[in-house]
Design an enzyme around this catalytic site. Structure first.
Site, mmCIF file in Angstrom:
data_model
loop_
_atom_site.group_PDB
_atom_site.id
_atom_site.type_symbol
_atom_site.label_atom_id
_atom_site.label_comp_id
_atom_site.label_asym_id
_atom_site.label_seq_id
_atom_site.Cartn_x
_atom_site.Cartn_y
_atom_site.Cartn_z
ATOM 1 N N PRO A 27 0.805 -1.143 -0.243
ATOM 2 C CA PRO A 27 -0.145 0.190 -0.179
ATOM 3 C C PRO A 27 0.851 1.376 0.056
ATOM 4 O O PRO A 27 1.808 1.415 0.827
ATOM 5 C CB PRO A 27 -0.797 -0.018 1.534
ATOM 6 N N GLU A 28 0.456 2.251 -0.850
ATOM 7 C CA GLU A 28 1.181 3.445 -0.677
ATOM 8 C C GLU A 28 -0.162 4.464 -0.506
ATOM 9 O O GLU A 28 -1.184 3.876 -0.283
ATOM 10 C CB GLU A 28 1.785 3.902 -2.204
ATOM 11 N N ARG A 71 3.578 -11.727 4.393
ATOM 12 C CA ARG A 71 4.952 -11.598 4.759
ATOM 13 C C ARG A 71 5.280 -10.926 6.232
ATOM 14 O O ARG A 71 6.396 -11.129 6.499
ATOM 15 C CB ARG A 71 5.856 -10.510 3.887
#
Length: 274
Positions: free
Chosen positions: A2-3, A112
């Site tokens: 996400p940005e 992750r």
DNA sequence: CACCAGACCTGTCCGC
DNA sequence: TGCGGACAGGTCTGGT
């Protein structure tokens, strides 16, 4: 994932599910993801609190609690905040569960497991370093062309690295940095202090433009990103260069190249981007 | 101080 | 089909 646009989409989709709801219970499946305070205090400080609001700064989300403290969340690469019904199936990669009084669960899922959460605003005055040092973000009054010009002129980094530095501009990641450089027709390997005034102007406009477009399209989904309702963003369909290595530039037809900058893949058009 | 490589993790994809 | 290696949207740390 996400940005800035993706995190903002998570915030917007989260809000109607959790605003003014009480967190009855917190279950942490992977304690390593809680940065601060110790696990027991984290849980004790949250259970029983109402969520007053959800805000975003750069790529961070803050869940403001009734006691004045806030949960600081960072999704890093593959984190997501999903809202599911209480009795439904547990989502894949579930790591932290927030049981709400309205019969829903908010899950922090992460493949992750780089994602992090903290409880901030308590008596210990602890601060997240990255959060405390964020620069101005695109589309806000703090991000002006003069500011960008000044910071670029003082930097000896290549411009791609500059754009990824959250202290300088908050919210850009690898996708939107590559896209902004493509829109501005600037090669990612250029040194920041060598850009012409015209290029600085183009970059300023481009950063705001690509972020605004990402927001409009509910974010960019390549693989893992989804919002609180499990929806993907459709900005992927509008990208000029990211993820298009070896394909034709939409403007000139030249084949897009990929290089590594600061350990990140950077795609650009060798013809359009000078 | 600036900059870079490495570390943190797991899943997926590509080539042999 | 199976396996190894490269790579993935982020950020911090430690070495130069």
């Amino acid at each position: 994932m996400p940005e800035l646009p993706e995190v903002e989409q998570v915030r917007r989709s989260l809000l109607p599910h959790i605003k003014n709801e009480i967190i009855c219970k917190v279950e942490v499946r992977l304690p390593r993801m809680i940065v601060h305070p110790a696990l027991a205090e984290f849980i004790a400080g949250i259970e029983g609190q109402v969520i007053r609001d959800v805000e975003r700064r750069g790529k961070y989300l803050t869940l403001l609690l009734g006691n004045g403290q806030y949960i600081l969340a960072h999704l890093r690469m593959t984190g997501a905040l999903l809202v599911c019904s209480h009795d439904g199936a547990e989502p894949p990669f579930a790591k932290i569960r927030f049981v709400l009084a309205n019969g829903k669960d908010m899950w922090f899922t992460d493949i992750r497991t780089f994602g992090t959460m903290s409880l901030c605003g308590g008596n210990d005055a602890w601060q997240d370093k990255g959060f405390a040092a964020l620069g101005p973000e695109p589309l806000t009054s703090g991000f002006t062309e003069e500011y960008l010009q000044e910071r670029l002129k003082k930097s000896h980094q290549v411009v791609k690295s500059f754009l990824l530095d959250q202290h300088k501009i908050a919210g850009l990641g690898n996708i939107y940095a590559d896209e902004a450089l493509a829109v501005a027709a600037i090669r990612p390997t250029r040194y920041s202090d060598t850009l012409t005034k015209r290029q600085v102007h183009a970059l300023y406009e481009a950063v705001n433009q690509v972020i605004a477009q990402g927001l409009r399209n509910h974010g960019t989904t390549f693989r893992n990103y989804q919002d609180a309702d499990g929806f993907m963003g459709n900005n992927k369909d509008y990208l000029l260069v990211y993820g298009r290595k070896g394909q034709a530039c939409t403007r000139c037809g030249a084949l897009l190249k990929q290089v590594r900058i600061a350990g990140r893949g950077s795609v650009y058009c060798p013809h359009c981007q000078k």
